[in-house]
Write an enzyme that holds these catalytic residues in place. Structure first.
Site, PDB file in Angstrom:
ATOM      1  N   SER A 197      39.251  39.139  50.066  1.00 53.88           N
ATOM      2  CA  SER A 197      38.035  38.340  50.243  1.00 53.88           C
ATOM      3  C   SER A 197      38.285  37.011  49.565  1.00 53.88           C
ATOM      4  O   SER A 197      39.083  36.935  48.612  1.00 53.88           O
ATOM      5  CB  SER A 197      36.828  39.030  49.583  1.00 53.88           C
ATOM      6  OG  SER A 197      35.723  38.155  49.484  1.00 53.88           O
ATOM      7  N   TYR A 224      31.818  42.882  42.391  1.00 53.80           N
ATOM      8  CA  TYR A 224      32.582  42.622  43.607  1.00 53.80           C
ATOM      9  C   TYR A 224      33.675  41.592  43.314  1.00 53.80           C
ATOM     10  O   TYR A 224      34.837  41.762  43.703  1.00 53.80           O
ATOM     11  CB  TYR A 224      31.646  42.107  44.699  1.00 53.80           C
ATOM     12  CG  TYR A 224      32.307  41.904  46.040  1.00 53.80           C
ATOM     13  CD1 TYR A 224      32.522  42.978  46.905  1.00 53.80           C
ATOM     14  CD2 TYR A 224      32.707  40.640  46.456  1.00 53.80           C
ATOM     15  CE1 TYR A 224      33.126  42.801  48.137  1.00 53.80           C
ATOM     16  CE2 TYR A 224      33.315  40.447  47.689  1.00 53.80           C
ATOM     17  CZ  TYR A 224      33.513  41.528  48.521  1.00 53.80           C
ATOM     18  OH  TYR A 224      34.124  41.334  49.740  1.00 53.80           O
TER      19      TYR A 224
END
Length: 292
Positions: free
Chosen positions: A142, A155
């Site tokens: 990501s 995250y």
């Protein structure tokens, strides 16, 4: 046209029943690969596998946070195929709960799913990868593995760690006949992103219109065509976040500007979901409309 030869390759995708995972499986199967669709939801994995073109596909339910089940997963792959040509670590999760109120158990679970499980899966897959002639590992990281997302620090932590680990693994395994690389997408229009939007999650993800799973698939295929350590579906975004990280002490000043733009982008995205029949407002609160 892809230069990579998918024909008869055994390709395992974790999170294979999700938006990105199922799109990857369809692309691989269309090229002639035999897909192993792995997902926590075995029923959904079976539906995805049943819809794939070609033959020889397998659907396996597995909680990737449970090492014993992951070991059993690769035993089943070994029994059926005898090798693994490509492992795609695609599973991921996030939460809109803020750090100061969420449970310690949820923190541990997110770290385990996003960071520990891809490392464990890659390690356990090594014997099967070594049995292949051209073994590959592709991991969905990501842009949150480069840029700190203040509203979702767990995250961010998991993706920072995953990016670093996969860079190191790519360097280590290259001399051992296994090519490993990562794709680093920004916000992608999947059910996970939609849930985050209706929950009022990380506005920083909505600087631009979310990309589609097909964009991530294209980046994965490009990584198979031309092996390298990292690929970016949107190179311009990657350059921007990498530039911002050259001056991390300025982030407290920059983030309010990013957040304002992101909040406007999230509002537009929610309105688009409403038009598509995927979200609605009930008593002033957004909620997802389950797809049939």
């Amino acid at each position: 046209m892809s230069r990579y030869d998918f024909h008869d390759k055994v390709m395992l995708v974790t999170g294979g029943a999700g938006g990105i995972g199922s799109a990857l499986c369809h692309r691989f199967a269309a090229g002639g690969a035999r897909c192993v669709v792995v997902d926590l939801d075995e029923d959904r994995a079976r539906r995805v596998a049943a819809e794939l073109p070609g033959a020889g596909h397998t659907a396996l339910g597995c909680d990737l946070a449970d090492r014993a089940r992951v070991e059993h997963l690769f035993e089943r792959v070994a029994d059926r195929y005898g090798r693994l040509d490509v492992l795609v670590n695609n599973v991921g999760t996030t939460s809109a709960e803020r750090f100061d109120v969420r449970s310690v158990e949820s923190i541990e679970r997110e770290i385990t799913v996003n960071l520990t499980s891809p490392l464990v899966a890659t390690r356990l897959a090594v014997p099967l990868l070594r049995a292949a002639r051209d073994a590959r590992v592709v991991t969905t990281v990501s842009l949150g593995g480069i840029f700190p997302l203040g509203e979702t620090p767990i995250y961010t932590a998991s993706k920072f760690g995953l990016r670093g680990a996969m860079l190191a693994i790519g360097l280590d395994l290259r001399s051992k006949g296994i090519l490993a690389g990562s794709v680093l997408p920004s916000a992608t229009d999947t059910r996970m992103l939609r849930q985050e939007a209706v929950d009022g999650g990380n506005s920083l993800q909505f600087q631009d219109v979310p990309q589609q799973p097909a964009d991530v698939v294209a980046a994965v295929v490009s990584l198979l065509d031309r092996p390298r350590l990292e690929a970016y579906p949107r190179p311009g975004e990657s350059r921007l976040v990498r530039l911002a990280m050259l001056v991390p002490n300025l982030l407290p000043r920059m983030l309010p500007l990013f957040r304002q733009r992101g909040e406007r982008g999230m509002a537009r995205y929610l309105d688009e979901l409403r038009r598509r029949g995927l979200a609605r407002q009930v008593d002033g609160r957004w909620e997802l409309v389950e797809e049939g």
